[in-house]
Design an enzyme around this catalytic site. Structure first.
Site, mmCIF file in Angstrom:
data_model
loop_
_atom_site.group_PDB
_atom_site.id
_atom_site.type_symbol
_atom_site.label_atom_id
_atom_site.label_comp_id
_atom_site.label_asym_id
_atom_site.label_seq_id
_atom_site.Cartn_x
_atom_site.Cartn_y
_atom_site.Cartn_z
ATOM 1 N N TYR A 1 -39.850 -6.123 1.782
ATOM 2 C CA TYR A 1 -39.131 -6.267 0.514
ATOM 3 C C TYR A 1 -38.438 -7.629 0.462
ATOM 4 O O TYR A 1 -38.526 -8.349 -0.539
ATOM 5 C CB TYR A 1 -38.103 -5.142 0.374
ATOM 6 C CG TYR A 1 -37.302 -5.196 -0.904
ATOM 7 C CD1 TYR A 1 -37.821 -4.712 -2.092
ATOM 8 C CD2 TYR A 1 -36.010 -5.724 -0.915
ATOM 9 C CE1 TYR A 1 -37.087 -4.757 -3.267
ATOM 10 C CE2 TYR A 1 -35.274 -5.773 -2.081
ATOM 11 C CZ TYR A 1 -35.807 -5.294 -3.256
ATOM 12 O OH TYR A 1 -35.070 -5.352 -4.427
ATOM 13 N N SER B 1 -33.368 -10.981 -6.048
ATOM 14 C CA SER B 1 -32.323 -10.188 -5.401
ATOM 15 C C SER B 1 -31.439 -11.131 -4.617
ATOM 16 O O SER B 1 -31.819 -12.279 -4.341
ATOM 17 C CB SER B 1 -32.965 -9.164 -4.458
ATOM 18 O OG SER B 1 -32.014 -8.582 -3.591
#
Length: 340
Positions: A186, A173
């Site tokens: 996360y 990400s």
């Protein structure tokens, strides 16, 4: 335009070479020639990027092995893959369990004889202040997002070495580089995914294994069911700014399967955010923190009571490629402006 958008736009010019590299595309016919008959394993294939990838590889006549916790939904995806021209195999899998991942690899090889591309895509998250998210949720996020990628990478590399080639794609990400508040575990796992991929690449390089490729794909936030599946302890409706359509990430993964590169930042926002962080990490983190705080904790509409989402158990809702987050945000903003 938000402060984050201004920062990213100003840094986009500094990453022009990366942008140029990302612009090259091949048409579907040439992609089909490259992927027809190839076997692609996709975890997290029941919704979002994973479901989109499954159909895209099916359209290119690949053998697609579908892995996720929701068996009934996977069967629906398998039907779409077959209708698109590919072959499909459903293997119910919880990637946080090593035995499930081992069984997934064995099933793929038993059915199709080999694995050409393995995509570690499954991922969950939790929104909220780090100390207000239960430790059980943090632990499970690590199990799925990081340990699941370790398990998948391990079995994939063993298979690739037996074959003499293969491509491993790990979904990172933009937050693999640029941390954001209220996504702590996360963010930690996505940093870990990037570090894992880079370490494996170093091992492959020094051992001269040039036919095995490891790619980290790093998208910006996209409009998928991920936000509705995420655990939420903010008291607010989940949202993000400048969200990308998921098809952009799906297309990037298909290209990476054919033309693997070590890191693939998807879209100008991800490229510019990473470039900005390399140049001015303190400023980039400060701006990102302020924007995310405002968007999620100040501007978002009141949300449901605290809940663990799909972190521990799959949810029946949210089975599409798109999540409808942008349209929901638009409606929430309209109601807020109207005083509803």
């Amino acid at each position: 335009m938000s402060r984050l958008a201004v920062l990213l736009a100003s840094c986009a010019l500094l990453s022009a070479s990366a942008l140029t590299a990302g612009c090259a595309t091949t048409n579907q016919r040439s992609e089909q020639q490259a992927l027809q008959g190839r076997t692609v394993v996709i975890t997290g294939a029941s919704s979002g990027f994973g479901r989109g990838m499954a159909v895209a590889f099916g359209q290119r006549r690949a053998n697609v092995v579908l892995a996720a916790r929701r068996t009934e939904v996977l069967e629906q995806v398998a039907g779409e893959v077959r209708s698109a021209g590919g072959r499909a195999l459903v293997v119910t899998t919880d990637v946080g369990r090593e035995a499930d991942v081992q069984r997934l690899a064995q099933a793929a090889v038993a059915e199709f004889g080999r694995v050409d591309v393995w995509i570690n895509n499954a991922g969950v998250g939790a929104l909220g202040r780090f100390d207000e998210v239960p430790l059980a949720d943090h632990s499970r996020i690590v199990d799925t997002n990081l340990k699941g990628v370790i398990y998948g990478s391990h079995v994939a590399l063993h298979q690739f070495r037996r074959q003499g080639q293969g491509t491993l794609i790990n979904m990172g990400s933009a937050v693999s580089y640029v941390p954001m508040p209220y996504y702590a575990s996360y963010v930690a796992t996505k940093h870990g995914v990037l570090g894992l991929s880079n370490a494996i690449n170093q091992e492959l390089r020094v051992n001269g294994e040039r036919n095995i490729h490891v790619v980290t794909v790093m998208p910006y936030a996209a409009d998928t069911p991920w936000f509705d599946h995420a655990a939420n302890y903010t008291g607010r409706s989940p949202r993000q700014v400048l969200m990308d359509p998921p098809q952009k990430i799906v297309d990037a993964v298909v290209r990476a399967a054919i033309h693997p590169r070590r890191e693939v930042a998807v879209g100008w926002k991800s490229k510019a955010a990473i470039a900005a962080h390399r140049i001015a990490p303190g400023t980039t983190q400060a701006v990102a923190a302020g924007v995310v705080h405002d968007v999620q904790m100040r501007d978002a509409a009141a949300g449901p009571p605290p809940h663990p989402g799909a972190v521990h158990q799959p949810m029946a809702t949210g089975v599409g490629v798109e999540g409808g987050v942008r349209s929901r945000m638009t409606e929430e903003d309209r109601r807020k402006a109207a005083g509803d």
